[in-house]
Write an enzyme that holds these catalytic residues in place. Structure first.
Site, mmCIF file in Angstrom:
data_model
loop_
_atom_site.group_PDB
_atom_site.id
_atom_site.type_symbol
_atom_site.label_atom_id
_atom_site.label_comp_id
_atom_site.label_asym_id
_atom_site.label_seq_id
_atom_site.Cartn_x
_atom_site.Cartn_y
_atom_site.Cartn_z
ATOM 1 C CD GLN A 82 50.267 -11.985 61.592
ATOM 2 O OE1 GLN A 82 49.456 -12.336 60.671
ATOM 3 N NE2 GLN A 82 50.796 -13.246 62.233
ATOM 4 C CG HIS A 113 42.107 -26.372 65.241
ATOM 5 N ND1 HIS A 113 41.563 -25.463 66.093
ATOM 6 C CD2 HIS A 113 42.868 -25.585 64.111
ATOM 7 C CE1 HIS A 113 42.260 -24.316 65.797
ATOM 8 N NE2 HIS A 113 43.067 -24.556 64.677
ATOM 9 C CG ASP A 137 45.201 -21.411 66.224
ATOM 10 O OD1 ASP A 137 45.307 -22.819 66.349
ATOM 11 O OD2 ASP A 137 44.886 -20.950 65.267
ATOM 12 C CD GLU A 157 52.544 -18.916 62.375
ATOM 13 O OE1 GLU A 157 52.578 -17.497 62.487
ATOM 14 O OE2 GLU A 157 51.557 -19.498 61.990
ATOM 15 C CG ASP A 211 45.405 -23.646 60.564
ATOM 16 O OD1 ASP A 211 44.664 -22.724 60.138
ATOM 17 O OD2 ASP A 211 45.372 -24.168 61.604
ATOM 18 C CB SER A 212 48.057 -20.089 56.037
ATOM 19 O OG SER A 212 48.483 -18.814 55.856
ATOM 20 C CB THR A 213 45.983 -15.459 57.284
ATOM 21 O OG1 THR A 213 47.303 -15.217 57.185
ATOM 22 C CG2 THR A 213 45.440 -15.391 58.850
ATOM 23 C CG ASP A 214 42.928 -15.735 52.461
ATOM 24 O OD1 ASP A 214 42.746 -14.590 53.234
ATOM 25 O OD2 ASP A 214 41.826 -15.921 51.965
#
Length: 366
Positions: A82, A113, A137, A157, A211-214
């Site tokens: 990315q 968070h 992060d 991650e 806790d992730s992008t989709d």
């Protein structure tokens, strides 16, 4: 003095100020004309220093843009997965973006968070093993390790460059990464979870936080197959929480999350937070468990108070209020939203006289 003479006197007296103002207006108009092509059609852009292009957040909503006044780009790198950019801004502090999508701002990352971590962990004060999926992060991990009972945080991650970028430019957000209880695995979480099915150490997870992008590499993390694999690693009394979408602008996606998780877990509920820099400013998480009900299971607020965790957003009141959804969202989800009556004993409990104390826990049980 006649009006014409008075006007002439004022013009002579303030000639320097008028000239400076006129020059400023002309320069401003020239600068605006130069920068206007950088602004998306229909968007209201506020520009930073000359020559610095504003950050325009990627948005799925038609005819909507979030445009940030940017002082400068602090860091930009393309990993194998990315495009990572860190901006410096006047109002929001530093901003982390991935593939054009805003991940966190220093100004309000704690809202997100704290709600992802403390909501589930307060139902399980004795939780010892926590899995964090994504969250490069480090903000979620930082909140998790503030719970003293936690003995191990497995952090999976996919992109080590995100972790390294956050530790360099967001040291307070990612401070928890230095905790000895944190075990970082730089892996594709879908592959990692699949392998854990056959590992002797793979089970016994008390809390799982996604806790992730989709999008892109993270898409497999939002499938029913992935959730089912995760559940096989979870202990009997455990909780899964994950980031979802806006309850106002992403209701279709909320329904998809609930529909995928309902066959797997007895209790599946949406809870919300005020997140100013996410689309619509209104964000939601999903809470899923077989044994813990968010408004009927008791929380030991005395134990929470004894942890002495300083929060910016999360409080016991906010915790329960997060599950009180609007009528529209409850209708879309095809389930009645919890009501204040569901936690009546919490709201009616005598409040301690000191500001640092926390209300007594509800008397409801599972």
């Amino acid at each position: 003095m006649s009006s014409p003479r008075r006007i002439g006197h004022l013009l002579r007296r303030h000639r320097g100020t008028l000239i400076a103002t006129g020059v400023g207006v002309l320069l401003g108009c020239a600068l605006h004309a130069r920068l206007t092509p950088l602004c998306p059609e229909g968007a209201a852009c506020i520009f930073g220093p000359p020559g610095v292009q504003p950050y325009v957040e990627y948005a799925e909503i038609p005819s909507f843009w979030a445009v940030y006044d940017v002082q400068r780009i602090l860091h930009e790198v393309r990993s194998a997965f990315q495009h990572i950019v860190v901006y410096e801004t006047y109002f929001h502090g530093r901003i982390l973006t991935i593939d054009g999508a805003l991940m966190i701002t220093e100004r309000d990352e704690r809202n997100y968070h704290e709600m992802l971590a403390h909501v589930p962990l307060n139902y399980l004060p004795a939780a010892q093993r926590v899995l964090v999926v994504g969250g490069g992060d480090g903000g979620t991990v930082t909140q998790v390790v503030r719970h003293a009972a936690v003995r191990e945080v497995v952090w999976v991650e996919i992109d080590e460059l995100v972790v390294r970028t956050a530790r360099r430019f967001f040291p307070k957000v990612s401070a928890g990464a230095d905790d000895q209880r944190v075990k970082l695995a730089v892996r594709n979480a879908a592959h990692w979870v699949a392998e854990q099915q056959f590992s002797a150490d793979g089970g016994g997870l008390d809390v799982v936080l996604i806790d992730s992008t989709d999008f892109n590499q993270a898409e497999p993390l939002f499938s029913i197959h992935f959730y089912a694999s995760l559940k096989r690693l979870m202990s009997e009394r455990s909780i899964l929480c994950l980031n979802a979408d806006s309850p106002q602008w992403g209701q279709v996606r909320l329904v998809q999350f609930v529909d995928r998780l309902t066959p797997l877990f007895r209790h599946v509920h949406v809870y919300q937070s005020f997140q100013p820099t996410y689309s619509s400013g209104h964000y939601a998480f999903i809470f899923a468990s077989d044994t813990v009900h968010p408004t009927q299971s008791a929380i030991d607020w005395t134990a929470w108070d004894e942890l002495l965790i300083d929060t910016r957003y999360y409080t016991p009141d906010v915790h329960y209020g997060a599950f009180m959804l609007t009528a529209q969202v409850g209708g879309v989800l095809r389930q009645p939203a919890p009501r204040l009556a569901d936690v009546r004993s919490f709201w009616s409990a005598p409040r301690p006289s000191t500001s640092s104390a926390v209300p007594a826990r509800p008397s409801h049980s599972d």
